[in-house]
Design a protein around this motif. Sequence first.
Motif, PDB file in Angstrom:
ATOM      1  N   UNK A   1       0.843  -1.194   0.000  1.00  0.00           N
ATOM      2  CA  UNK A   1       0.000   0.000   0.000  1.00  0.00           C
ATOM      3  C   UNK A   1       0.876   1.241   0.000  1.00  0.00           C
ATOM      4  N   UNK A   2       0.287   2.343  -0.414  1.00  0.00           N
ATOM      5  CA  UNK A   2       0.865   3.670  -0.244  1.00  0.00           C
ATOM      6  C   UNK A   2       0.007   4.401   0.769  1.00  0.00           C
ATOM      7  N   UNK A   3       0.643   5.057   1.719  1.00  0.00           N
ATOM      8  CA  UNK A   3      -0.121   5.773   2.726  1.00  0.00           C
ATOM      9  C   UNK A   3       0.769   6.657   3.565  1.00  0.00           C
ATOM     10  N   UNK A   4       0.129   7.356   4.496  1.00  0.00           N
ATOM     11  CA  UNK A   4       0.887   8.231   5.392  1.00  0.00           C
ATOM     12  C   UNK A   4       1.499   7.382   6.502  1.00  0.00           C
ATOM     13  N   UNK A   5       2.688   6.887   6.233  1.00  0.00           N
ATOM     14  CA  UNK A   5       3.401   6.090   7.221  1.00  0.00           C
ATOM     15  C   UNK A   5       3.639   6.934   8.477  1.00  0.00           C
TER      16      UNK A   5
ATOM     17  N   UNK B   1      -4.254   6.228   6.982  1.00  0.00           N
ATOM     18  CA  UNK B   1      -4.989   7.195   6.192  1.00  0.00           C
ATOM     19  C   UNK B   1      -5.792   6.571   5.069  1.00  0.00           C
ATOM     20  N   UNK B   2      -6.715   7.372   4.516  1.00  0.00           N
ATOM     21  CA  UNK B   2      -7.610   6.901   3.455  1.00  0.00           C
ATOM     22  C   UNK B   2      -6.819   6.449   2.237  1.00  0.00           C
ATOM     23  N   UNK B   3      -5.679   7.096   1.995  1.00  0.00           N
ATOM     24  CA  UNK B   3      -4.852   6.712   0.850  1.00  0.00           C
ATOM     25  C   UNK B   3      -4.453   5.244   0.920  1.00  0.00           C
ATOM     26  N   UNK B   4      -4.179   4.757   2.132  1.00  0.00           N
ATOM     27  CA  UNK B   4      -3.768   3.365   2.294  1.00  0.00           C
ATOM     28  C   UNK B   4      -4.887   2.402   1.926  1.00  0.00           C
ATOM     29  N   UNK B   5      -6.137   2.890   1.951  1.00  0.00           N
ATOM     30  CA  UNK B   5      -7.263   2.053   1.543  1.00  0.00           C
ATOM     31  C   UNK B   5      -7.405   2.045   0.025  1.00  0.00           C
TER      32      UNK B   5
ATOM     33  N   UNK C   1       1.739  13.353   7.251  1.00  0.00           N
ATOM     34  CA  UNK C   1       2.374  14.316   6.352  1.00  0.00           C
ATOM     35  C   UNK C   1       3.482  13.726   5.495  1.00  0.00           C
ATOM     36  N   UNK C   2       3.793  12.445   5.675  1.00  0.00           N
ATOM     37  CA  UNK C   2       4.878  11.807   4.923  1.00  0.00           C
ATOM     38  C   UNK C   2       4.367  10.494   4.342  1.00  0.00           C
ATOM     39  N   UNK C   3       4.242  10.483   3.010  1.00  0.00           N
ATOM     40  CA  UNK C   3       3.733   9.304   2.317  1.00  0.00           C
ATOM     41  C   UNK C   3       4.878   8.319   2.102  1.00  0.00           C
ATOM     42  N   UNK C   4       4.601   7.069   2.368  1.00  0.00           N
ATOM     43  CA  UNK C   4       5.579   6.009   2.154  1.00  0.00           C
ATOM     44  C   UNK C   4       4.938   4.821   1.481  1.00  0.00           C
ATOM     45  N   UNK C   5       5.751   3.870   1.103  1.00  0.00           N
ATOM     46  CA  UNK C   5       5.263   2.663   0.452  1.00  0.00           C
ATOM     47  C   UNK C   5       5.768   1.461   1.237  1.00  0.00           C
ATOM     48  N   UNK C   6       4.885   0.482   1.433  1.00  0.00           N
ATOM     49  CA  UNK C   6       5.193  -0.687   2.262  1.00  0.00           C
ATOM     50  C   UNK C   6       5.266  -1.943   1.408  1.00  0.00           C
TER      51      UNK C   6
END
Length: 667
Positions: free
Chosen positions: A515-519, A613-617, A522-527
């Motif tokens: 996923x991509x999300x606010x790890x 965050x919603x982005x991770x969904x 204010x800071x987006x990361x990829x897992x």
Amino acid sequence: MGVPRVAVLLFIVFIAISSLFARFQDLVYVKNYDNFVNTLKQRGIANSNVLIPDGKLHHLMWFLQISDLHISLFQDSGRITDFKQFCTETVSTVQPAVVLVTGDLTHAINPGTIGSQEYKEEWKIYSQIIHESGVFGKTKWLDIRGNHDNFNVISVDSESNYFRNFSAQGQFHPRSYNFTLKHDTERYTFIGLDACLDPGPKRPFNFVGRLTEVGYKALEEMKKKRVKVIISSFGFTTIWRMRNAHHKISHFQVVGTANWESGPYLCGHLHTLLGLVPSMYTLHSTGSLELELSDWKLNRRYRVAAVDHGMFSFIDLKHGQWPVVLVTNPKHALYTMPSIEPLKIIRKSSHIRILIFSPYPIVSAQAQVNKGDWQNLTLSEGPLYILPWKPENYLKDIHSIDVYVKDNKNQEARVNHLFSLDGSRPSFSLLGRAVLMGHISIGQTIFGIFLTLSVVPLCMLKFLQIWKKGSIGKKLLKDNCCKRFVFKLYLLVYVDQLFWPLITMGIYSGVGPWFLGEIIDGYVGVCFVWGIFVEGVFLPGATTFYVGSLYLLTFYMPYTLLLSNCLYRHYLNVRNGGAEPCTFWNYMSRHLCMIIVIIWQSVVAVGYAMAYGVMAFFLGMLNTGSVVLAVVLWRLAITLPDSSFSKFNKLIKDHVLIPNNETDPDN
């Protein structure tokens, strides 16, 4: 030829599992120190200048450890009130030279227990307690961060890193540090090891520690400055749960360098694993102990430890348990460090030495050796009670000392203490050792095994199906209990519209971004399963491997079996001319398990949204994507047109896979 290849596959899986258990056996092996006396002589410890334990209160220092406070605004206010009592009554009664607070000072979890962030109010409570209780005037307070103190913290310089401003040591030492205590004629060095991730992600992927090369070099510099007495390293994360940023850094180097100036590593973090492992202690190959302390959060545990003439002793207690009894000479046989401590001096000592603490006067203190006569202990000075003895009577095997203490409030303590003078030792708890020494590579191995079991059998069936063009039926599918199970998978791999997306989903869990999300806010990361990228930093995976294993075990594997079952039932219905009645209850009975599995994965996907965050969904390629793909494939499996099975029927027409008169074998 099909059966031998399946056998080879099973053999490979067996070898992988065997390697895992071999690794486990190697981790929990404890070296036998039968020749420890010779070792001590070689190190020059057994010489005439070494001080011998007698009946006086000297060359004896004691301290406290407490861990995993989890001070929370939303849960269990009793943690706070009991912690206040610890800082006042316990510290005042024991009068320790040092108090070690080994991490998770605050809880930092939102209501609902999913989201996480640092709450300034929780830190203010912690700061207020340690200041108003007056502990700074009674002892040296050494605190250090845990992973909960590092949730959603982009760096140690971040404003949300409240450890800097509200802890005892944060403003002076934001990360690792050391403290040297002068006591009697000795100096004792305490090295605080901060292995928190930097940056610090939100939970759940902020569980392990990370010792960077810079942090390791700083640790080495601290060790060089120490004086030659026992050193106690302390930190939050257990040794094997520290990921290293540089392959040259050995996990064992954190504990010590296998010389007599090193000492135990004291930590917290694992609590009691839901009560399964109440005591986690182990001896590393360096000769140093690693002692995990149960949590204050739920169990209200703390530790009293002492160094008596260079020998380390400890006892773990529940808050409010009085009197406290700690035998320091002879040392407990299980916790000896023969390559580090001057154990031979026990043979020359003149007295059994016991520390006894209570807020109330002691009215009775007795001891017996090997179930012999009870003898009254004599108060030497302060909390030290003594009993003359003749160690030459106990030179072989393991012996016991029983201690009974009672104060004037009728509070009693009974302690059974094992000791040996020939190097004999009891055994550590196997489960406790396994948990402490379970290397992160075990998580990788478990994930690899589950991934192999998930995709390789399907790929093998596909390969054999293409290669043998249907004749696999005679070789693999006999009239036994496995017939229908294998046939369902055989049918599933035949339908390319289902097989290729399903295999891709499984392989993707091990190679693609989850996923991509606010790890961090204010800071987006990829897992990925193998780590997280955030703010230009790579944080190696650890917990991710276990989460990936859980994904395969609770969703992917069951879903594969349920999807093959749905396809099989649809195939039977087609073969029988649509004889199966299409009612609501019939539909639910056949698809209820599938609905439950998909709902479970949907809940997991929503959990990621709440955490990151919603982005991770919406960009949850593994979790949300799996739900979407699962629904699509499920729908496809139960609506395939009749023509999709015509070639399959032709492929197997010469093989007895399903009797012609079978309508629905499950009815």
